[in-house]
Design an enzyme around this catalytic site. Structure first.
Site, PDB file in Angstrom:
ATOM      1  N   SER A 132       0.492  -0.442   0.352  1.00 60.63           N
ATOM      2  CA  SER A 132       0.170   0.068  -0.412  1.00 60.63           C
ATOM      3  C   SER A 132       0.750   1.237  -0.020  1.00 60.63           C
ATOM      4  O   SER A 132       1.819   1.535   0.173  1.00 60.63           O
ATOM      5  CB  SER A 132      -0.990   0.142   1.027  1.00 60.63           C
ATOM      6  OG  SER A 132      -1.523   1.275   1.589  1.00 60.63           O
ATOM      7  N   TYR A 145      -3.512  -0.730   9.964  1.00 57.93           N
ATOM      8  CA  TYR A 145      -3.229  -0.765   9.009  1.00 57.93           C
ATOM      9  C   TYR A 145      -1.674  -0.508   8.024  1.00 57.93           C
ATOM     10  O   TYR A 145      -0.791  -1.550   7.832  1.00 57.93           O
ATOM     11  CB  TYR A 145      -4.329   0.079   7.712  1.00 57.93           C
ATOM     12  CG  TYR A 145      -4.306  -0.363   6.553  1.00 57.93           C
ATOM     13  CD1 TYR A 145      -5.704  -1.332   5.926  1.00 57.93           C
ATOM     14  CD2 TYR A 145      -3.623   0.580   6.020  1.00 57.93           C
ATOM     15  CE1 TYR A 145      -5.243  -1.311   5.145  1.00 57.93           C
ATOM     16  CE2 TYR A 145      -3.700   0.906   4.109  1.00 57.93           C
ATOM     17  CZ  TYR A 145      -4.752  -0.613   4.041  1.00 57.93           C
ATOM     18  OH  TYR A 145      -4.745  -0.898   2.236  1.00 57.93           O
TER      19      TYR A 145
HETATM   20  P1  NAD Z   1     -11.959  -4.984  -0.250  1.00 57.85           P
HETATM   21  O1  NAD Z   1     -12.438  -3.949   0.482  1.00 57.85           O
HETATM   22  O2  NAD Z   1     -13.069  -3.875  -1.547  1.00 57.85           O
HETATM   23  O3  NAD Z   1     -11.851  -6.468  -0.476  1.00 57.85           O
HETATM   24  C1  NAD Z   1     -12.114  -7.164   0.409  1.00 57.85           C
HETATM   25  C2  NAD Z   1     -11.569  -8.758  -0.049  1.00 57.85           C
HETATM   26  O4  NAD Z   1     -10.743  -8.874   1.261  1.00 57.85           O
HETATM   27  C3  NAD Z   1     -13.196  -9.384  -0.348  1.00 57.85           C
HETATM   28  O5  NAD Z   1     -12.925  -9.790  -1.458  1.00 57.85           O
HETATM   29  C4  NAD Z   1     -13.760  -9.645   0.941  1.00 57.85           C
HETATM   30  O6  NAD Z   1     -14.155 -10.749   0.914  1.00 57.85           O
HETATM   31  C5  NAD Z   1     -11.853 -10.118   1.347  1.00 57.85           C
HETATM   32  N1  NAD Z   1     -11.524 -10.575   2.669  1.00 57.85           N
HETATM   33  C6  NAD Z   1     -11.119  -9.295   3.868  1.00 57.85           C
HETATM   34  N2  NAD Z   1     -11.214 -10.099   4.894  1.00 57.85           N
HETATM   35  C7  NAD Z   1     -10.532 -11.825   5.235  1.00 57.85           C
HETATM   36  C8  NAD Z   1     -10.344 -12.315   5.532  1.00 57.85           C
HETATM   37  N3  NAD Z   1     -10.018 -12.372   7.024  1.00 57.85           N
HETATM   38  N4  NAD Z   1      -9.417 -13.289   4.929  1.00 57.85           N
HETATM   39  C9  NAD Z   1      -9.470 -13.754   3.586  1.00 57.85           C
HETATM   40  N5  NAD Z   1     -10.832 -12.517   2.466  1.00 57.85           N
HETATM   41  C10 NAD Z   1     -11.245 -11.352   2.849  1.00 57.85           C
HETATM   42  O7  NAD Z   1     -10.412  -3.815  -0.748  1.00 57.85           O
HETATM   43  P2  NAD Z   1     -10.118  -3.567  -2.238  1.00 57.85           P
HETATM   44  O8  NAD Z   1     -10.040  -2.241  -2.139  1.00 57.85           O
HETATM   45  O9  NAD Z   1      -9.906  -4.162  -3.231  1.00 57.85           O
HETATM   46  O10 NAD Z   1      -8.826  -3.955  -1.154  1.00 57.85           O
HETATM   47  C11 NAD Z   1      -7.430  -5.241  -1.668  1.00 57.85           C
HETATM   48  C12 NAD Z   1      -6.410  -5.648  -0.954  1.00 57.85           C
HETATM   49  O11 NAD Z   1      -5.889  -4.453  -1.427  1.00 57.85           O
HETATM   50  C13 NAD Z   1      -6.438  -5.203   0.364  1.00 57.85           C
HETATM   51  O12 NAD Z   1      -5.237  -5.863   1.352  1.00 57.85           O
HETATM   52  C14 NAD Z   1      -5.994  -3.189   0.081  1.00 57.85           C
HETATM   53  O13 NAD Z   1      -5.197  -3.193   1.868  1.00 57.85           O
HETATM   54  C15 NAD Z   1      -5.037  -3.100  -0.849  1.00 57.85           C
HETATM   55  N6  NAD Z   1      -5.689  -1.360  -1.318  1.00 57.85           N
HETATM   56  C16 NAD Z   1      -6.520  -0.941  -1.397  1.00 57.85           C
HETATM   57  C17 NAD Z   1      -5.675   0.371  -1.392  1.00 57.85           C
HETATM   58  C18 NAD Z   1      -7.264   1.313  -2.083  1.00 57.85           C
HETATM   59  O14 NAD Z   1      -7.575   1.759  -2.851  1.00 57.85           O
HETATM   60  N7  NAD Z   1      -8.536   0.138  -2.561  1.00 57.85           N
HETATM   61  C19 NAD Z   1      -4.870   0.669  -1.754  1.00 57.85           C
HETATM   62  C20 NAD Z   1      -3.812  -0.079  -1.360  1.00 57.85           C
HETATM   63  C21 NAD Z   1      -3.795  -1.394  -1.131  1.00 57.85           C
END
Ligand code: NAD
Length: 240
Positions: A132, A145
């Protein structure tokens, strides 16, 4: 099409956190390029997952769930760890909440990597973790986080060293600000969204597909000599 359409033909991929958002886009990208994909999540998500992908409900912070998940897998070439949570509004200053976030984002990533190592070693596979911007910056309101994502970056480098002798490459993507359900509140907050866009040289929110393409590159033979890298996919946010 940026990649050869059969790039991942006969490859088996596991993507955690893949029932919506970034993970679903990654799973869809790999499936479009021919991989047999298993998508893991704690719920069925928002329906953005390609219908040909197998969904498996499992919590990466549960030893029992992960053991059951790997009990069903016989081969693995590609592992993408995308499962991640954030608890906004200062909630992560509560130690119990902090621990929950670290348990999913960091320890969950480690648990899945450990479980996958023998299968990946058998096929000289690849791992892509999800870091991230908060792998690089602090987060006053989200210490769990930020600590977990800093940890994911260091874990990626450490496992790249440890697994190299098995022929397993280990890299991470560091997404910038991507429009997913996780960032819904930020997208709807005009002041926060405006500040993000102003600092992003490519002046838009990232799309989940932007991350899917970068992950596909890190899984492909085109990146055969790349390991231990944390690749920002952020429209230039980090360098601005
Ligand atoms: P999201 O909330 O849209 O989706 C999260 C997914 O993770 C869902 O499919 C959920 O079912 C699953 N999940 C949550 N807890 C879980 C667990 N304990 N075991 C198994 N699955 C689990 O999130 P996103 O925005 O798609 O983020 C995905 C990844 O990308 C994360 O690691 C997040 O930290 C990272 N990220 C996102 C962003 C952003 O801007 N959206 C930026 C940097 C990093």
């Amino acid at each position: 099409m940026t990649f050869q359409p059969d790039l991942f033909k006969d490859k088996h991929a596991l993507v955690t956190g893949a029932t919506q958002g970034i993970g679903a886009a990654v799973a869809n990208a790999l499936a479009t390029l021919g991989a047999n994909v298993t998508a893991v999540g704690i719920d069925h998500g928002d329906g953005s997952l390609d219908a040909r992908i197998d969904v498996c409900l499992a919590d990466v912070s549960s030893e029992a769930d992960v053991a059951a998940l790997f009990g069903k897998l016989s081969a693995l070439d590609i592992l993408v760890n995308c499962a991640g949570i954030i608890r906004r509004g200062g909630a992560e200053h509560d130690v119990a909440v902090f621990e929950q976030v670290v348990a999913v984002n960091l320890t969950g990533t480690m648990r899945i990597c450990c479980a996958a190592r023998p299968l990946l070693a058998a096929r000289r596979g690849v791992i892509v973790n999800t870091a991230s911007m908060l792998s690089f910056f602090g987060g006053a309101l989200v210490p769990g986080y930020a600590a977990s994502k800093g940890g994911v970056a260091q874990l990626t480098k450490s496992l790249a060293l440890a697994y190299a002798s098995d022929g397993i490459r280990v890299n991470a993507v560091a997404p910038g600000w991507i429009a997913t359900p996780l960032t819904q509140a930020l997208q709807e907050d005009q002041a926060r969204s405006g500040a993000i866009l102003q600092r992003t040289p490519l002046s838009r929110w990232g799309r989940p597909e932007d991350i899917g393409d970068a992950v596909a590159f890190l899984c492909a033979p085109a990146s055969a000599f790349i390991t231990g890298v944390i690749l920002p996919v952020d429209g230039g946010y980090l360098i601005a």
